[in-house]
Motif scaffolding. Structure first.
Motif, PDB file in Angstrom:
ATOM      1  N   GLY A 279      12.403  40.275  -6.767  1.00 32.41           N
ATOM      2  CA  GLY A 279      13.156  41.317  -7.464  1.00 32.41           C
ATOM      3  C   GLY A 279      12.764  42.726  -7.067  1.00 32.41           C
ATOM      4  N   GLU A 280      11.589  42.894  -6.496  1.00 31.24           N
ATOM      5  CA  GLU A 280      11.140  44.253  -6.150  1.00 31.24           C
ATOM      6  C   GLU A 280      11.763  44.770  -4.852  1.00 31.24           C
ATOM      7  OE1 GLU A 280       6.921  43.190  -4.024  1.00 31.24           O
ATOM      8  OE2 GLU A 280       7.291  42.480  -6.053  1.00 31.24           O
TER       9      GLU A 280
ATOM     10  N   ASP B   9      19.702  30.708  -3.431  1.00 34.84           N
ATOM     11  CA  ASP B   9      19.765  32.108  -3.861  1.00 34.84           C
ATOM     12  C   ASP B   9      18.463  32.833  -3.511  1.00 34.84           C
ATOM     13  OD1 ASP B   9      22.287  31.751  -4.980  1.00 34.84           O
ATOM     14  OD2 ASP B   9      21.389  30.996  -6.861  1.00 34.84           O
ATOM     15  N   ASN B  10      18.611  34.148  -3.314  1.00 30.79           N
ATOM     16  CA  ASN B  10      17.448  35.020  -3.084  1.00 30.79           C
ATOM     17  C   ASN B  10      16.548  34.503  -1.959  1.00 30.79           C
ATOM     18  OD1 ASN B  10      18.229  36.766  -5.167  1.00 30.79           O
ATOM     19  ND2 ASN B  10      17.299  35.386  -6.686  1.00 30.79           N
ATOM     20  N   LEU B  11      17.174  34.073  -0.894  1.00 33.25           N
ATOM     21  CA  LEU B  11      16.411  33.607   0.265  1.00 33.25           C
ATOM     22  C   LEU B  11      17.054  34.176   1.534  1.00 33.25           C
ATOM     23  CD1 LEU B  11      13.991  31.607   0.882  1.00 33.25           C
ATOM     24  CD2 LEU B  11      15.756  29.990   1.617  1.00 33.25           C
TER      25      LEU B  11
ATOM     26  N   LEU C  56      12.432  43.225   4.763  1.00 32.90           N
ATOM     27  CA  LEU C  56      12.324  43.272   3.301  1.00 32.90           C
ATOM     28  C   LEU C  56      11.253  44.232   2.814  1.00 32.90           C
ATOM     29  CD1 LEU C  56      12.707  39.441   2.610  1.00 32.90           C
ATOM     30  CD2 LEU C  56      14.474  41.220   2.438  1.00 32.90           C
ATOM     31  N   ASN C  57      10.583  44.888   3.776  1.00 25.72           N
ATOM     32  CA  ASN C  57       9.553  45.895   3.462  1.00 25.72           C
ATOM     33  C   ASN C  57       8.363  45.318   2.699  1.00 25.72           C
ATOM     34  OD1 ASN C  57       8.683  48.548   3.816  1.00 25.72           O
ATOM     35  ND2 ASN C  57       9.369  49.169   1.765  1.00 25.72           N
TER      36      ASN C  57
ATOM     37  N   LYS D  93      18.208  49.254   0.968  1.00 24.31           N
ATOM     38  CA  LYS D  93      17.329  49.760   2.021  1.00 24.31           C
ATOM     39  C   LYS D  93      17.087  48.700   3.094  1.00 24.31           C
ATOM     40  CE  LYS D  93      14.889  53.347  -0.571  1.00 24.31           C
ATOM     41  NZ  LYS D  93      13.561  53.839  -1.057  1.00 24.31           N
ATOM     42  N   ALA D  94      17.001  47.450   2.675  1.00 25.93           N
ATOM     43  CA  ALA D  94      16.842  46.365   3.638  1.00 25.93           C
ATOM     44  C   ALA D  94      18.053  46.309   4.565  1.00 25.93           C
ATOM     45  CB  ALA D  94      16.654  45.034   2.918  1.00 25.93           C
ATOM     46  N   LEU D  95      19.250  46.490   3.973  1.00 31.51           N
ATOM     47  CA  LEU D  95      20.468  46.491   4.777  1.00 31.51           C
ATOM     48  C   LEU D  95      20.464  47.676   5.752  1.00 31.51           C
ATOM     49  CD1 LEU D  95      23.206  45.175   5.331  1.00 31.51           C
ATOM     50  CD2 LEU D  95      24.183  46.611   3.519  1.00 31.51           C
ATOM     51  N   ASP D  96      20.015  48.836   5.266  1.00 31.64           N
ATOM     52  CA  ASP D  96      19.948  50.015   6.141  1.00 31.64           C
ATOM     53  C   ASP D  96      19.020  49.751   7.334  1.00 31.64           C
ATOM     54  OD1 ASP D  96      21.661  51.411   4.535  1.00 31.64           O
ATOM     55  OD2 ASP D  96      20.085  52.504   3.456  1.00 31.64           O
TER      56      ASP D  96
END
Length: 922
Positions: free
Chosen positions: A849-850, A831-833, A782-783, A855-858
């Motif tokens: 939200g940030e 959600d969002n977890l 998640l960077n 990019k996380a998928l990449d």
């Protein structure tokens, strides 16, 4: 009172110089026969007095020093006896070069003055390698430094020679030997360097005497030696030729005819033409064949490897050809011989041919097989007990795989040429009565002419020597009083073969000899297993009636990073003095130990040494952290009363003590070093020090006194555990810690205490490590920056593991850098977890939200791709039968564990990919 502190950065040069001096001044390395401990002794393989420390020495000596420091700390009565070898040819060449620069020569000085000059050189330059050994940290008993030509060892050499002669085991005879035509001396096999070169293979017709139209075709790389042929061999079972056995062929370019003999040993009927020329005076295999068939020996080259006119005439060579090639080296005579053969239709063809030639290891001159009267040891009677000593286990060779090499070589051993035609060395204690041998002298040497060492080889052929411990005063045969001493000296390996007992005072029955012989371990390279190790075993059994050592540890060769042999010409040499200067001695020592896997050459790169310089810095910084946090009360409490991190690290430390000790017992220096690295870097520094920071920073914490005590206990014990590998660093750190005694050198080596081993704490830590690993993996996907506070959820489907997570909550918060929720997964947000699941453990990270989900998928896809490649690579290796058959078991296990881990991670990433795609609505 505040604790002493270390400098901000580790300065190896200053630390090494200081402690090296202190250790020697305090006599910590000095052995005493009256010490009550069980003796443990090693005699160092004596490096050449002309030498400088190379990386092979560094490996060999580092391993020995690890053993010595370890056994000394165990309370053993330790002796590590140092010394140097007089290195006959090498040292003589060094001094001769000096003389040449002065416009002088060995001959112009004469023997006595030349030897004085060599001793002068040794006094001024001969201790270079000793200084370098001390810089490596070698904890030898330097007060007992020996030299193969010192008075005591010279006495031992004299005694051994005389006794062997009296027992009929030394004789003077004519055999084929390695001969350097430049140094004008015999060479041992190890003094001959082999090199592949491009040559020519000449196919020559040898016509049958009774049918000149029929000929045997013989191939040779040296047509000039054909002139000394005394037979042609064929295989007795070869139907092409066996009917010719007993017939004769005409030897080209000579007046001689020679026989055709059947020899199944010399001839491989599948190779070449199936016919082989036999030149007993110029080829080792041919010499043996000549012995089997009682063939004459006709040398055609002189001692300078020039074609000799008298010898050519004796061999029946045509006079015109003899005159044209006499005095030429073989390489210049060869074209002339080739042309004559071609003109007469005797040269069938010439083809390019790759071949190996031997060169003198000192002057690089091509070595000749040369027929010469020399001194020999009759070796079979000495070899048989040495074979038995290994077969019955009195001597153990490690790795065991080299045992068969040793036994095979010993069973085929040939008599040992021990004479050398040089001046520097132990002169052979043999004299010749000039009255009894007057005919020999007067016929070959004019009165008053100086007799050179080489002249003796031919003059004294047939003369009977007088072998004695001192110069004879009267001849036992004729009562004459005039004698000439044999000018030859002994092969350097002769004195080295006595090293384990001569260095301890033999032939005197000294207290050192009684205490430390047989020695415990010999550390050596494979290249001298036969030339030195085998001979020490033979001599030890003969003169001590006991093996010279119990274990022989054979280490690997050190090569460059690509596996190539290091050489100055290739520019790939790693100079240990340079890397010690740049990275520190301990970094070099630890690197070599960590790579010393049995049976596998070391592929050494400076980057590996630099990596272990970083390891030294890591230890230094850990010690600085510890010292800065020792102020305050320390309380030693029972294991059960200590905190979770303290109990865990003490358990891991005691496991590591067990493992390192066991691996050292088995000569697995690589495993011992890697166990230390894993414990110190990963468990102690990365985990333990991080786990205890909140406790140390909270003065009111009830765990703080116990943690400070554990911190100092574990660091002090770890320094003792590591000391044999990294002596300088550990001494410097140990001196700043609370301790008893003067030096870490003489402290007790750690022993494991089972009371401190806590399987439940280690299991609990495994759960903590796995959980934090998943949290950190989620951060990367998640960077999230490492320091960013996050919200994460943790749950386990096993109730006991869930309770452990609850007990570990404060450590999860500290290491996870955020807020942790330990409720069941059913209560987690839907959600969002991002959830990561592994072996019943679930970790959920809130996706804010940030986060850029694409990019996380990449990142997940890239990681999956890399894992797929690595899985394929590992599957390929494990599916390769040749790799599986040759690789050590621990390598196979490591590959299998890595593959299992990657497959588990890939399944987890696939699940994460699905979750992110769902969040993206795809």
């Amino acid at each position: 009172m505040s604790s002493p502190q270390l400098d901000k950065t580790y300065d190896p040069k200053a630390v090494e110089a200081r402690w090296s001096q202190v250790w020697q001044e305090q006599g910590y390395f000095h052995a005493s026969p009256t010490h009550t401990g069980q003796p443990y002794s090693i005699v160092i393989p004596p490096p050449n007095v002309t030498g400088s420390l190379h990386v092979g020495h560094a490996l060999n000596h580092s391993i020995q020093d690890i053993l010595i420091r370890w056994r000394r700390m165990q309370g053993r009565n330790v002796l590590w006896l140092p010394g140097t070898d007089h290195a006959g040819i090498a040292t003589q060449n060094v001094v001769e070069k000096q003389l040449m620069g002065e416009g002088a020569s060995r001959e112009s000085l004469g023997r006595e003055r030349f030897i004085e000059r060599v001793w002068q050189w040794k006094a001024t330059s001969g201790d270079t390698i000793i200084r370098q050994q001390k810089r490596l940290g070698e904890s030898c008993d330097w007060d007992r430094l020996r030299f193969t030509m010192d008075e005591g060892l010279s006495k031992a050499v004299l005694e051994v020679f005389v006794r062997l002669y009296e027992d009929g085991l030394i004789y003077r005879g004519e055999r084929l030997i390695n001969w350097c035509p430049r140094c004008l001396t015999a060479l041992s096999d190890i003094e001959v360097e082999h090199e592949d070169v491009k040559g020519k293979l000449y196919h020559i017709r040898y016509p049958l005497v009774d049918d000149p139209q029929t000929a045997l075709i013989v191939a040779t790389t040296r047509p000039e030696t054909m002139l000394g042929d005394t037979a042609v061999a064929v295989h007795p079972e070869d139907p092409r030729y066996n009917g010719l056995i007993g017939k004769r062929v005409r030897l080209p370019l000579t007046s001689r005819t020679i026989p055709i003999v059947g020899d199944a040993i010399l001839v491989d009927r599948e190779f070449g033409t199936g016919a082989v020329k036999i030149t007993p005076a110029h080829d080792f295999n041919d010499f043996e064949a000549g012995e089997r068939h009682q063939l004459p020996r006709l040398p055609i080259l002189d001692h300078q490897a020039l074609l000799d006119l008298d010898a050519l005439n004796t061999a029946g060579v045509e006079s015109e050809l003899s005159t044209s090639i006499a005095g030429l080296p073989g390489s210049k005579a060869r074209p002339k011989i080739e042309q004559v053969l071609k003109d007469r239709g005797l040269l069938v063809n010439v083809e390019d041919h790759k071949m190996a030639i031997g060169k003198c290891y000192r002057c690089k001159t091509v070595v000749e097989p040369y027929l010469s009267p020399q001194w020999f040891v009759k070796i079979k009677p000495l070899a048989e007990p040495a074979i038995t000593a290994v077969e019955d286990g009195r001597i153990r060779i490690v790795p065991e795989g080299w045992t068969n090499n040793y036994l095979g070589w010993m069973r085929e051993i040939k008599d040992w040429c021990i004479s050398r035609q040089i001046w520097w060395g132990h002169q052979i204690p043999a004299w010749y009565c000039t009255t009894c041998n007057s005919g020999l002298f007067l016929s070959k040497v004019p009165m008053g002419t100086p007799v050179t060492a080489h002249a003796f080889l031919t003059i004294l052929q047939g003369a009977k020597p007088i072998v004695a411990r001192s110069a004879p005063t009267s001849c036992p045969a004729c009562n004459g009083t005039s004698f000439l001493r044999d000018p030859d000296v002994l092969d350097t390996w002769f004195s080295s073969a006595l090293w384990p007992f001569s260095t301890l005072g033999w032939p005197e029955q000294t207290v050192e000899l009684k205490t430390y012989y047989p020695t415990s371990t010999l550390v050596t390279g494979l290249d001298i297993l036969f030339f030195w190790v085998a001979r020490m075993i033979m001599m030890g059994l003969k003169f001590m009636d006991e093996v010279p050592f119990r274990d022989v540890y054979i280490h690997a060769l050190v090569r460059d990073a690509e596996g190539q042999k290091m050489s100055k010409s290739k520019g790939n040499v790693i100079d240990p003095l340079h890397v010690m200067e740049e990275f520190g001695t301990d970094a070099l020592r630890f690197t070599l130990a960590s790579m010393a896997s049995p049976g596998r050459d070391i592929k050494l790169a400076e980057e590996r040494i630099e990596g272990n310089r970083n390891f030294a810095n890591k230890i230094w910084n850990a010690a600085r952290f510890s010292l800065m946090n020792l102020d305050g009360p320390r309380t030693a409490v029972a294991p059960a009363d200590r905190s979770f991190p303290d109990r865990w690290i003490l358990s891991r430390l005691n496991h590591t003590i067990q493992l390192v000790t066991s691996e050292l017992e088995n000569y697995r220096f690589d495993r011992a070093a890697n166990a230390l690295y894993q414990f110190i870097w990963h468990e102690y520094c990365d985990w333990y020090l991080e786990l205890i920071k909140p406790t140390l920073q909270n003065a009111a914490s009830p765990d703080a006194p116990g943690t400070r005590q554990t911190l100092v206990e574990t660091l002090e014990t770890t320094m003792r555990l590591l000391h044999p590998f990294m002596p300088f660093l550990t001494e410097e750190i140990w001196q700043t810690l609370p301790h008893q005694g003067e030096s870490i050198v003489i402290q007790r080596y750690p022993t494991s205490d089972t009371a401190w081993i806590a399987p439940d704490m280690e299991q609990r830590f495994g759960l903590l490590e796995q959980t934090i690993g998943l949290v950190r993996a989620s951060r990367v996907l998640l960077n999230y920056p490492p320091g960013q506070q996050i919200t994460f959820y943790v749950s386990h489907n096993e109730p006991q593991r869930q309770r452990h997570l609850e007990q570990l909550q404060k450590y999860l918060i500290h290491l996870g850098r955020g807020t942790v929720d330990l409720t069941p997964t059913t209560t987690w947000p839907t959600d969002n977890l991002l959830r990561l699941v592994a072996e019943g453990l679930s970790v959920g990270i809130v996706v804010t939200g940030e986060v850029d989900l694409n990019k996380a998928l990449d990142r997940i896809l890239k990681e999956q791709s890399e894992q797929t490649k690595e899985i394929g690579r590992l599957e390929g290796k494990l599916g390769n039968q040749e790799f599986v058959a040759k690789a050590p078991p621990e390598v196979i296990t490591d590959h299998q564990d890595r593959l299992t881990s990657l497959r588990r991670d890939q399944a987890m990433l696939a699940n994460s990919e699905q979750q992110l795609r769902a969040m993206l609505g795809g």
